[in-house]
Design a protein around this motif. Structure first.
Motif, PDB file in Angstrom:
ATOM      1  N   ASN A   1       0.903  -0.949  -0.029  1.00 21.49           N
ATOM      2  CA  ASN A   1       0.005   0.201  -0.026  1.00 21.49           C
ATOM      3  C   ASN A   1       0.840   1.187   0.118  1.00 21.49           C
ATOM      4  OD1 ASN A   1      -2.650  -1.511   0.224  1.00 21.49           O
ATOM      5  ND2 ASN A   1      -2.003  -2.030   2.483  1.00 21.49           N
ATOM      6  N   LEU A   2       1.110   1.996  -1.198  1.00 23.41           N
ATOM      7  CA  LEU A   2       1.883   3.211  -1.238  1.00 23.41           C
ATOM      8  C   LEU A   2       0.883   4.468  -1.087  1.00 23.41           C
ATOM      9  CD1 LEU A   2       3.747   2.339  -4.560  1.00 23.41           C
ATOM     10  CD2 LEU A   2       4.510   2.019  -2.143  1.00 23.41           C
ATOM     11  N   PHE A   3       1.126   5.008  -0.150  1.00 24.97           N
ATOM     12  CA  PHE A   3       0.145   6.195   0.291  1.00 24.97           C
ATOM     13  C   PHE A   3       0.150   7.008  -0.914  1.00 24.97           C
ATOM     14  CE2 PHE A   3      -0.824  10.371   2.387  1.00 24.97           C
ATOM     15  CZ  PHE A   3      -1.927  10.039   2.763  1.00 24.97           C
ATOM     16  N   PRO A   4      -0.952   7.392  -1.243  1.00 32.11           N
ATOM     17  CA  PRO A   4      -2.206   7.241  -0.822  1.00 32.11           C
ATOM     18  C   PRO A   4      -3.190   5.955  -1.433  1.00 32.11           C
ATOM     19  CG  PRO A   4      -2.538   8.844  -2.461  1.00 32.11           C
ATOM     20  CD  PRO A   4      -1.021   8.606  -2.413  1.00 32.11           C
TER      21      PRO A   4
ATOM     22  N   GLY B   1      -3.381  -1.261  -2.368  1.00 27.56           N
ATOM     23  CA  GLY B   1      -3.417  -1.995  -3.330  1.00 27.56           C
ATOM     24  C   GLY B   1      -3.246  -1.773  -4.909  1.00 27.56           C
ATOM     25  N   TYR B   2      -3.973  -2.379  -5.658  1.00 28.61           N
ATOM     26  CA  TYR B   2      -3.919  -2.157  -7.065  1.00 28.61           C
ATOM     27  C   TYR B   2      -5.159  -1.022  -7.384  1.00 28.61           C
ATOM     28  CZ  TYR B   2      -0.950  -5.870  -8.378  1.00 28.61           C
ATOM     29  OH  TYR B   2       0.102  -6.659  -8.619  1.00 28.61           O
ATOM     30  N   ILE B   3      -4.587  -0.015  -8.051  1.00 29.29           N
ATOM     31  CA  ILE B   3      -5.596   0.954  -8.285  1.00 29.29           C
ATOM     32  C   ILE B   3      -6.466   1.062  -9.661  1.00 29.29           C
ATOM     33  CG2 ILE B   3      -4.118   2.568  -7.142  1.00 29.29           C
ATOM     34  CD1 ILE B   3      -3.214   3.872  -9.882  1.00 29.29           C
TER      35      ILE B   3
ATOM     36  N   ASN C   1       2.763   6.842 -11.524  1.00 27.45           N
ATOM     37  CA  ASN C   1       3.515   6.873 -10.274  1.00 27.45           C
ATOM     38  C   ASN C   1       3.557   5.562  -9.519  1.00 27.45           C
ATOM     39  OD1 ASN C   1       4.732   8.882  -8.498  1.00 27.45           O
ATOM     40  ND2 ASN C   1       2.936   8.698  -7.008  1.00 27.45           N
ATOM     41  N   TRP C   2       2.315   4.964  -9.534  1.00 31.26           N
ATOM     42  CA  TRP C   2       2.027   3.598  -8.914  1.00 31.26           C
ATOM     43  C   TRP C   2       3.127   2.720  -9.398  1.00 31.26           C
ATOM     44  CZ3 TRP C   2       1.150  -1.478  -9.499  1.00 31.26           C
ATOM     45  CH2 TRP C   2       0.700  -2.197  -8.439  1.00 31.26           C
ATOM     46  N   LEU C   3       3.052   2.532 -10.709  1.00 25.89           N
ATOM     47  CA  LEU C   3       4.073   1.558 -11.587  1.00 25.89           C
ATOM     48  C   LEU C   3       5.380   1.990 -11.229  1.00 25.89           C
ATOM     49  CD1 LEU C   3       1.666   1.210 -14.739  1.00 25.89           C
ATOM     50  CD2 LEU C   3       2.248  -0.621 -12.990  1.00 25.89           C
ATOM     51  N   ARG C   4       5.647   3.082 -11.275  1.00 29.74           N
ATOM     52  CA  ARG C   4       7.088   3.646 -11.011  1.00 29.74           C
ATOM     53  C   ARG C   4       7.689   3.127  -9.572  1.00 29.74           C
ATOM     54  NH1 ARG C   4       9.232   8.319  -9.030  1.00 29.74           N
ATOM     55  NH2 ARG C   4       7.151   9.215  -8.931  1.00 29.74           N
ATOM     56  N   LEU C   5       6.918   3.324  -8.509  1.00 30.53           N
ATOM     57  CA  LEU C   5       7.198   3.136  -7.187  1.00 30.53           C
ATOM     58  C   LEU C   5       6.823   1.814  -6.390  1.00 30.53           C
ATOM     59  CD1 LEU C   5       6.001   6.519  -5.820  1.00 30.53           C
ATOM     60  CD2 LEU C   5       8.260   6.043  -6.590  1.00 30.53           C
ATOM     61  N   TYR C   6       5.737   0.946  -7.049  1.00 35.00           N
ATOM     62  CA  TYR C   6       5.388  -0.140  -6.475  1.00 35.00           C
ATOM     63  C   TYR C   6       6.430  -1.290  -5.899  1.00 35.00           C
ATOM     64  CZ  TYR C   6       5.149  -3.773  -9.946  1.00 35.00           C
ATOM     65  OH  TYR C   6       5.535  -4.668 -11.180  1.00 35.00           O
TER      66      TYR C   6
ATOM     67  N   GLU D   1      -1.150  -6.915   3.621  1.00 35.01           N
ATOM     68  CA  GLU D   1      -2.212  -6.219   3.146  1.00 35.01           C
ATOM     69  C   GLU D   1      -2.797  -5.022   4.057  1.00 35.01           C
ATOM     70  OE1 GLU D   1      -4.934  -8.931   0.661  1.00 35.01           O
ATOM     71  OE2 GLU D   1      -4.831  -9.841   2.599  1.00 35.01           O
ATOM     72  N   GLU D   2      -2.328  -4.907   5.096  1.00 36.33           N
ATOM     73  CA  GLU D   2      -2.527  -3.978   6.134  1.00 36.33           C
ATOM     74  C   GLU D   2      -1.425  -2.876   6.343  1.00 36.33           C
ATOM     75  OE1 GLU D   2      -3.423  -5.885   9.885  1.00 36.33           O
ATOM     76  OE2 GLU D   2      -4.883  -7.223   8.786  1.00 36.33           O
ATOM     77  N   ARG D   3      -0.132  -3.069   5.886  1.00 35.51           N
ATOM     78  CA  ARG D   3       0.855  -2.114   6.084  1.00 35.51           C
ATOM     79  C   ARG D   3       0.864  -1.289   5.083  1.00 35.51           C
ATOM     80  NH1 ARG D   3       6.351  -5.487   6.239  1.00 35.51           N
ATOM     81  NH2 ARG D   3       5.437  -6.082   8.014  1.00 35.51           N
ATOM     82  N   TRP D   4       1.185  -0.133   5.497  1.00 35.19           N
ATOM     83  CA  TRP D   4       1.306   1.255   4.707  1.00 35.19           C
ATOM     84  C   TRP D   4       2.662   1.788   4.527  1.00 35.19           C
ATOM     85  CZ3 TRP D   4      -2.593   3.543   1.673  1.00 35.19           C
ATOM     86  CH2 TRP D   4      -3.889   2.980   1.816  1.00 35.19           C
ATOM     87  N   TYR D   5       2.941   2.084   3.280  1.00 33.89           N
ATOM     88  CA  TYR D   5       4.285   2.471   2.848  1.00 33.89           C
ATOM     89  C   TYR D   5       4.112   4.154   2.405  1.00 33.89           C
ATOM     90  CZ  TYR D   5       6.093  -2.002   3.060  1.00 33.89           C
ATOM     91  OH  TYR D   5       6.154  -3.489   3.557  1.00 33.89           O
ATOM     92  N   PHE D   6       5.038   4.910   3.083  1.00 33.24           N
ATOM     93  CA  PHE D   6       5.055   6.426   2.689  1.00 33.24           C
ATOM     94  C   PHE D   6       6.529   6.942   2.095  1.00 33.24           C
ATOM     95  CE2 PHE D   6       2.154   5.681   5.960  1.00 33.24           C
ATOM     96  CZ  PHE D   6       1.133   6.469   5.629  1.00 33.24           C
ATOM     97  N   LEU D   7       6.421   6.885   0.933  1.00 35.91           N
ATOM     98  CA  LEU D   7       7.712   7.298   0.264  1.00 35.91           C
ATOM     99  C   LEU D   7       8.029   8.747  -0.087  1.00 35.91           C
ATOM    100  CD1 LEU D   7       7.554   4.534  -2.487  1.00 35.91           C
ATOM    101  CD2 LEU D   7       8.329   4.382  -0.065  1.00 35.91           C
ATOM    102  N   ASP D   8       9.242   9.134   0.142  1.00 40.41           N
ATOM    103  CA  ASP D   8       9.488  10.504  -0.234  1.00 40.41           C
ATOM    104  C   ASP D   8       9.359  10.718  -1.622  1.00 40.41           C
ATOM    105  OD1 ASP D   8      10.032  11.035   2.437  1.00 40.41           O
ATOM    106  OD2 ASP D   8      12.283  10.329   2.398  1.00 40.41           O
TER     107      ASP D   8
END
Length: 314
Positions: free
Chosen positions: A111-114, A117-119, A216-221, A307-314
């Motif tokens: 889960n890449l904030f915000p 899962g898959y968008i 952005n999602w595909l670049r960072l996941y 499935e519950e953990r969130w990741y916050f990337l700079d």
């Protein structure tokens, strides 16, 4: 020829005269059967046609819908907002859907904030193949040895194993570990807003921010797994509908060559029930035996912290 029509309709996934019926009827032509349990390595989701025969979602579901509207079938592998990395098992007989495993662990996307899962509803075009021995003329990279991937952007969240009809809108060329991994942008033809969408520019107009979020999602996941950012051909530019149609049609030709043994299929299992003249074709009885030979192991369900953990990337 008249005697062959019932068999042809069963194998191709349509009934005689079905072209005059609403598109949503196609969804009822395929059924799925689970073996094992989700979140276990033995989980498999097999497909059946309207006659109750086991089929391959990779090879036996037609790419194009029998319709004048230029519609395509999509096999939904991953419902929107979910994390389990499910995929058509290209190397197994009849190619059921299973969860990907890397380094002995079941794969979950973070889960890449915000984003949760898959968008999009994520899946694949049946009867397409990105040939790993053939350089893509547009990207100059070889194919990734899989069916062509789909990001469906409609409003409904589908279920794993659904077969839906989609309109192609555009394409994005992800370069994943040195191979071409096309992402085709589509929308469910039965979406309430489907009539607004005809090309990639309509996504920018009616769903502002969605394409930017997709890149952005595909670049960072993969970053939470310690891997570098993904790269794109064309500097991450989305190509239009005409371009995307060419990508899909070329992948369909590669698939046909593979199923007719005109090229090296490598590790891909080409067993099918319905592809006429394919040397890999089997009978429905043989297909059933293949499925019944698959062991059903653990049926226990375990929650997964990924499935519950969130990741916050700079």
């Amino acid at each position: 020829m008249r005697a062959l029509l019932p068999l042809l309709s069963v194998c191709r996934g349509w009934r005689v005269g079905a072209a005059a019926r609403p598109p949503r009827r196609v969804m009822s032509l395929y059924r799925t059967e689970e073996r094992g349990h989700p979140h276990s390595e033995d989980y498999r989701l097999f497909f059946k046609n309207v006659a109750g025969h086991y089929i391959s979602p990779f090879h036996d579901i037609p790419l194009k819908v029998d319709s004048p509207k230029n519609l395509f079938n999509m096999v939904v592998e991953i419902p929107r907002w979910t994390n389990a990395k499910m995929e058509i098992a290209t190397e197994e007989p009849l190619n059921p859907i299973k969860q990907d495993v890397k380094s002995g662990k079941l794969r979950f996307v973070p889960n890449l904030f915000p984003y949760k899962g898959y968008i999009w509803n994520y899946g694949a075009f049946p009867q397409t193949w990105e040939d790993p021995c053939q350089k893509d003329k547009n990207t100059d990279f070889y194919g990734d040895n899989d069916p062509v991937d789909i990001c469906e952007i409609g409003s409904k969240v589908f279920s794993r194993g659904d077969v839906i009809q989609v309109k192609i809108l555009g394409a994005l060329a992800l370069i994943d570990q040195g191979v071409t991994d096309w992402k085709i942008i589509t929308i469910n033809v039965n979406d309430p807003d489907a009539e607004k969408f005809h090309d990639i520019g309509d996504v920018k107009k009616f769903k502002p921010g969605y394409l930017e979020a997709t890149v952005n999602w595909l670049r960072l996941y993969k970053i939470p797994d310690g891997k570098p950012e993904n790269k794109f051909a064309f500097n991450g530019e989305f190509k239009n509908k005409a371009f995307a149609l060419e990508v899909v049609n070329n992948a369909h030709e590669c698939w046909k060559a593979m199923l007719m043994k005109k090229c090296d299929s490598g590790t891909v299992n080409c067993t099918n029930v319905c592809v006429s003249d394919s040397p890999f074709r089997c009978t429905p009885e043989e297909a059933r035996s293949l499925v019944e030979s698959v062991p059903t192991l653990s049926m226990s369900k375990e929650g997964n912290i990924e499935e519950e953990r969130w990741y916050f990337l700079d």
